[in-house]
Design an enzyme around this catalytic site. Sequence first.
Site, PDB file in Angstrom:
ATOM      1  N   GLY A   1       0.679  -1.260   0.099  1.00 22.05           N
ATOM      2  CA  GLY A   1      -0.042  -0.124  -0.018  1.00 22.05           C
ATOM      3  C   GLY A   1       0.904   1.365  -0.024  1.00 22.05           C
ATOM      4  O   GLY A   1       1.507   1.606  -0.771  1.00 22.05           O
TER       5      GLY A   1
ATOM      6  N   CYS B   1      12.963   5.382  -3.171  1.00 22.16           N
ATOM      7  CA  CYS B   1      12.215   5.212  -4.398  1.00 22.16           C
ATOM      8  C   CYS B   1      12.922   5.398  -5.574  1.00 22.16           C
ATOM      9  O   CYS B   1      12.546   5.486  -6.849  1.00 22.16           O
ATOM     10  CB  CYS B   1      10.960   6.142  -4.453  1.00 22.16           C
ATOM     11  SG  CYS B   1       9.893   5.980  -2.995  1.00 22.16           S
TER      12      CYS B   1
END
Length: 213
Positions: free
Chosen positions: A156, A174
């Site tokens: 999520g 990321c």
Amino acid sequence: MFDRIIEVENIGLISYKKAWEYQQKLVQARLDNPHLPDKLLLVEHPAVYTLGTGSTLDNLKFDLNSFSGELYRTERGGEVTFHCEGQIVVYPILNLHYYQQDLHWYLRQLEEVIIQLLAEYNIEAHRIKGLTGVWIGNAKIAAIGIKVKRWITMHGFALNVCCDLSGFEKIVPCGIRDKFVTTISHYDPSISILEVKEKLVKTFAKVFSISIG
């Protein structure tokens, strides 16, 4: 009232491994019985790094051979990220047969939950074209990484509320080198993580047009 119901579990602090195993159990139960209600898990994790299924070790700034912390490679999408206390990690276990069988739609919905939630604190957040997640200016406030199996979701998003960001300094968050991370507390020092969790659940239900069970 909406026809679809989601059951909320505000679990609190839990190890990444235990939360991961619990998600797998919930997903399997819904693969066996598609009529089970959806779940929304809200957790915090002790310090841990996680890697997406195709992420590269090049985004780690430490030597794995001498690293003594926790690190997991998972089945979610996305690159490396960091979880810690003061960060709300949200794991929706949804059956997308009841919504839209479209992963891009689902990702945009998760982003919309965060954007609308932050708007309640008068924080203007936005998307960046071509990147998944939510941003305030040039700083990332929430990272998203999902896994979907036969249209049942797991993993999520992670929302930085009032956490220590120093753990992010050991990675390229990321995999994006020209941006940085931030927290809600940077904009609202009096922020309450309990209040954010309450508002988040309500916002999630509104965006996904579901009732809280």
